[in-house]
Design a protein around this motif. Structure first.
Motif, PDB file in Angstrom:
ATOM      1  N   THR A 162       0.836  -1.204   0.000  1.00 39.43           N
ATOM      2  CA  THR A 162       0.000   0.000   0.000  1.00 39.43           C
ATOM      3  C   THR A 162       0.868   1.250   0.000  1.00 39.43           C
ATOM      4  N   LEU A 163       1.891   1.261   0.847  1.00 40.15           N
ATOM      5  CA  LEU A 163       2.793   2.413   0.901  1.00 40.15           C
ATOM      6  C   LEU A 163       3.486   2.642  -0.437  1.00 40.15           C
ATOM      7  N   LYS A 164       3.918   1.568  -1.070  1.00 42.52           N
ATOM      8  CA  LYS A 164       4.596   1.681  -2.369  1.00 42.52           C
ATOM      9  C   LYS A 164       3.672   2.343  -3.394  1.00 42.52           C
ATOM     10  N   ASN A 165       2.406   1.925  -3.424  1.00 39.39           N
ATOM     11  CA  ASN A 165       1.455   2.512  -4.382  1.00 39.39           C
ATOM     12  C   ASN A 165       1.248   3.999  -4.115  1.00 39.39           C
ATOM     13  N   ILE A 166       1.183   4.366  -2.837  1.00 40.94           N
ATOM     14  CA  ILE A 166       0.980   5.771  -2.486  1.00 40.94           C
ATOM     15  C   ILE A 166       2.192   6.608  -2.872  1.00 40.94           C
ATOM     16  N   VAL A 167       3.381   6.112  -2.539  1.00 44.17           N
ATOM     17  CA  VAL A 167       4.603   6.862  -2.834  1.00 44.17           C
ATOM     18  C   VAL A 167       4.811   6.982  -4.343  1.00 44.17           C
ATOM     19  N   GLU A 168       4.426   5.965  -5.109  1.00 48.93           N
ATOM     20  CA  GLU A 168       4.516   6.035  -6.573  1.00 48.93           C
ATOM     21  C   GLU A 168       3.659   7.178  -7.114  1.00 48.93           C
ATOM     22  N   ARG A 169       2.441   7.300  -6.586  1.00 49.39           N
ATOM     23  CA  ARG A 169       1.560   8.384  -7.039  1.00 49.39           C
ATOM     24  C   ARG A 169       2.146   9.737  -6.664  1.00 49.39           C
ATOM     25  N   MET A 170       2.679   9.823  -5.466  1.00 46.67           N
ATOM     26  CA  MET A 170       3.245  11.099  -5.014  1.00 46.67           C
ATOM     27  C   MET A 170       4.489  11.474  -5.808  1.00 46.67           C
ATOM     28  N   ALA A 171       5.233  10.468  -6.272  1.00 44.26           N
ATOM     29  CA  ALA A 171       6.444  10.741  -7.046  1.00 44.26           C
ATOM     30  C   ALA A 171       6.120  11.445  -8.356  1.00 44.26           C
ATOM     31  N   ASN A 172       4.892  11.283  -8.834  1.00 46.01           N
ATOM     32  CA  ASN A 172       4.475  11.956 -10.070  1.00 46.01           C
ATOM     33  C   ASN A 172       4.040  13.396  -9.834  1.00 46.01           C
ATOM     34  N   VAL A 173       3.964  13.776  -8.558  1.00 45.80           N
ATOM     35  CA  VAL A 173       3.466  15.107  -8.206  1.00 45.80           C
ATOM     36  C   VAL A 173       4.584  16.055  -7.798  1.00 45.80           C
ATOM     37  N   ARG A 176       9.505  15.959  -2.945  1.00 44.69           N
ATOM     38  CA  ARG A 176       9.721  15.667  -1.523  1.00 44.69           C
ATOM     39  C   ARG A 176       8.400  15.291  -0.857  1.00 44.69           C
ATOM     40  N   VAL A 177       8.463  14.277  -0.014  1.00 45.94           N
ATOM     41  CA  VAL A 177       7.277  13.812   0.693  1.00 45.94           C
ATOM     42  C   VAL A 177       7.478  14.036   2.189  1.00 45.94           C
ATOM     43  N   LEU A 178       6.422  14.454   2.858  1.00 43.02           N
ATOM     44  CA  LEU A 178       6.462  14.672   4.299  1.00 43.02           C
ATOM     45  C   LEU A 178       5.931  13.413   4.995  1.00 43.02           C
ATOM     46  N   VAL A 179       6.757  12.846   5.852  1.00 41.99           N
ATOM     47  CA  VAL A 179       6.360  11.675   6.633  1.00 41.99           C
ATOM     48  C   VAL A 179       6.228  12.117   8.080  1.00 41.99           C
ATOM     49  N   GLU A 180       5.090  11.793   8.699  1.00 45.99           N
ATOM     50  CA  GLU A 180       4.878  12.177  10.092  1.00 45.99           C
ATOM     51  C   GLU A 180       4.165  11.052  10.835  1.00 45.99           C
ATOM     52  N   THR A 193       2.186  20.872  -3.729  1.00 49.22           N
ATOM     53  CA  THR A 193       2.775  21.779  -4.707  1.00 49.22           C
ATOM     54  C   THR A 193       1.838  22.973  -4.873  1.00 49.22           C
ATOM     55  N   ASP A 194       2.185  23.887  -5.779  1.00 48.22           N
ATOM     56  CA  ASP A 194       1.329  25.050  -6.033  1.00 48.22           C
ATOM     57  C   ASP A 194       0.011  24.632  -6.679  1.00 48.22           C
ATOM     58  N   VAL A 195      -0.008  23.445  -7.260  1.00 46.37           N
ATOM     59  CA  VAL A 195      -1.176  23.007  -8.028  1.00 46.37           C
ATOM     60  C   VAL A 195      -2.036  22.000  -7.272  1.00 46.37           C
ATOM     61  N   VAL A 225       5.411  13.990  14.773  1.00 45.33           N
ATOM     62  CA  VAL A 225       6.820  14.265  14.509  1.00 45.33           C
ATOM     63  C   VAL A 225       7.047  14.130  13.012  1.00 45.33           C
ATOM     64  N   GLN A 226       7.735  15.081  12.408  1.00 43.58           N
ATOM     65  CA  GLN A 226       7.821  15.148  10.952  1.00 43.58           C
ATOM     66  C   GLN A 226       9.250  15.062  10.437  1.00 43.58           C
ATOM     67  N   VAL A 227       9.362  14.560   9.218  1.00 50.10           N
ATOM     68  CA  VAL A 227      10.610  14.649   8.458  1.00 50.10           C
ATOM     69  C   VAL A 227      10.242  14.658   6.974  1.00 50.10           C
ATOM     70  N   ARG A 228      10.904  15.517   6.237  1.00 53.86           N
ATOM     71  CA  ARG A 228      10.642  15.609   4.791  1.00 53.86           C
ATOM     72  C   ARG A 228      11.829  14.997   4.050  1.00 53.86           C
ATOM     73  N   VAL A 229      11.546  14.043   3.150  1.00 55.41           N
ATOM     74  CA  VAL A 229      12.616  13.318   2.462  1.00 55.41           C
ATOM     75  C   VAL A 229      12.398  13.331   0.952  1.00 55.41           C
ATOM     76  N   ASP A 230      13.465  13.013   0.247  1.00 57.08           N
ATOM     77  CA  ASP A 230      13.421  12.916  -1.212  1.00 57.08           C
ATOM     78  C   ASP A 230      12.511  11.750  -1.601  1.00 57.08           C
ATOM     79  N   ASN A 231      11.500  12.045  -2.395  1.00 55.55           N
ATOM     80  CA  ASN A 231      10.515  11.043  -2.784  1.00 55.55           C
ATOM     81  C   ASN A 231      11.143   9.888  -3.565  1.00 55.55           C
ATOM     82  N   ARG A 232      12.128  10.177  -4.399  1.00 55.05           N
ATOM     83  CA  ARG A 232      12.762   9.130  -5.209  1.00 55.05           C
ATOM     84  C   ARG A 232      13.513   8.136  -4.335  1.00 55.05           C
ATOM     85  N   LYS A 233      14.133   8.627  -3.266  1.00 53.85           N
ATOM     86  CA  LYS A 233      14.869   7.748  -2.358  1.00 53.85           C
ATOM     87  C   LYS A 233      13.913   6.849  -1.575  1.00 53.85           C
ATOM     88  N   LEU A 234      12.778   7.407  -1.170  1.00 54.97           N
ATOM     89  CA  LEU A 234      11.780   6.609  -0.462  1.00 54.97           C
ATOM     90  C   LEU A 234      11.187   5.560  -1.394  1.00 54.97           C
TER      91      LEU A 234
END
Length: 276
Positions: A162-173, A176-180, A193-195, A225-234
């Motif tokens: 499930t996480l993989k599917n979500i991160v794949e969709r976010m990678a197209n947007v 950086r993804v915020l994980v908390e 993003t702005d859009v 608790v938050q951390v923002r990471v590179d979406n491609r690395k995740l």
């Protein structure tokens, strides 16, 4: 220096194939650290980069014999191409056994011997000699397990698929993804993003007992608790991991580090993604 190990259990053979494949996906070059009680796949990147740490404990092996650099420094460090090892063991799923041995064939090699059943009462062996570099002791300190400060929150991960599917969709947007997460078993993934803005919510995931026990009296369990990471690395982590873990953890050091841990029996994988 000597090293020889053998796996005969089908389930452990499959696990070793999976962890070797995962390492190959996540690290082009790795160091195989041979200790009396385990094998470790060590990172070769620079501090501050995304890093991988994998361990295969001695319980996986039917036979395990090693003699290290010396009695005082009883370890061996072998640098090799991760993909070479993954290819060598890839077809060992139906094998009778898998043997690893440090050999010297004009140059140091990690020799992989896969014993296969042939006609009744007979076996045949596939032998792969993988070139390795035996690292001198002065380089060992470059291949130590990444040190993690006490995390601010630890939570069990939901379904990795499930996480993989979500991160794949976010990678197209966005990049950086915020994980908390918090100490009430909640975890969110979001990207903005702005859009467009996307946010996924998970609850009732649970927290490891130690994380809850370490919670101070004045700490709000609902605080995220938050951390923002590179979406491609995740995404690389979710695309690369191949084991089916019995335990999967997400540890967050606020605004600093995302630390993912997968455990299955005597095998574990840790992935360290610095904040971006």
């Amino acid at each position: 220096m000597k090293f020889r190990a053998k796996i005969t259990s089908k389930s452990f053979l499959e696990l070793f194939i999976q962890v070797s494949g995962t390492v190959a996906k996540l690290a082009k070059v790795c160091v195989l650290r041979v200790c009396p009680d385990r094998l470790s796949f060590c990172p070769t990147g620079l501090p501050g980069e995304t890093q991988l740490w994998g361990e295969v404990r001695r319980g996986v092996f039917r036979h395990f014999c090693m003699e290290g650099f010396s009695k005082e420094f009883n370890e061996i460090y072998l640098e090799l191409m991760s993909e070479h090892l993954a290819r060598a063991v890839r077809n060992a799923g139906n094998a009778l056994s898998l043997k690893l041995q440090l050999t010297n064939k004009l140059r140091p090699c990690l020799t992989v011997v896969i014993e296969l059943a042939s006609c009744p009462g007979h076996t045949r062996a596939m032998v792969h000699d993988l070139p390795v570099k035996v690292l001198p002791r002065k380089w060992w300190k470059e291949c130590t397990e990444p040190q993690v400060l006490a995390c601010d929150v630890s939570v069990y991960l939901p379904s990795l698929k499930t996480l993989k599917n979500i991160v794949e969709r976010m990678a197209n947007v966005g990049d950086r993804v915020l994980v908390e997460a918090n100490l009430n078993g909640k975890m969110n993934l979001s990207i903005e993003t702005d859009v467009v803005a996307i946010k996924s919510y998970f609850k009732n995931l649970g927290n490891p007992p130690k994380a809850v026990l370490d919670m101070t009296q004045d700490k709000d369990p609902e605080k995220m608790v938050q951390v923002r990471v590179d979406n491609r690395k995740l995404l690389l982590f979710f695309e690369g991991q191949q084991i089916n873990p019995t335990m999967a953890l997400c540890n967050i050091l606020s605004s600093t580090l995302l630390h993912l841990v997968l455990v299955h029996d005597d095998i574990s994988l840790q992935y360290f993604i610095p904040a971006s």
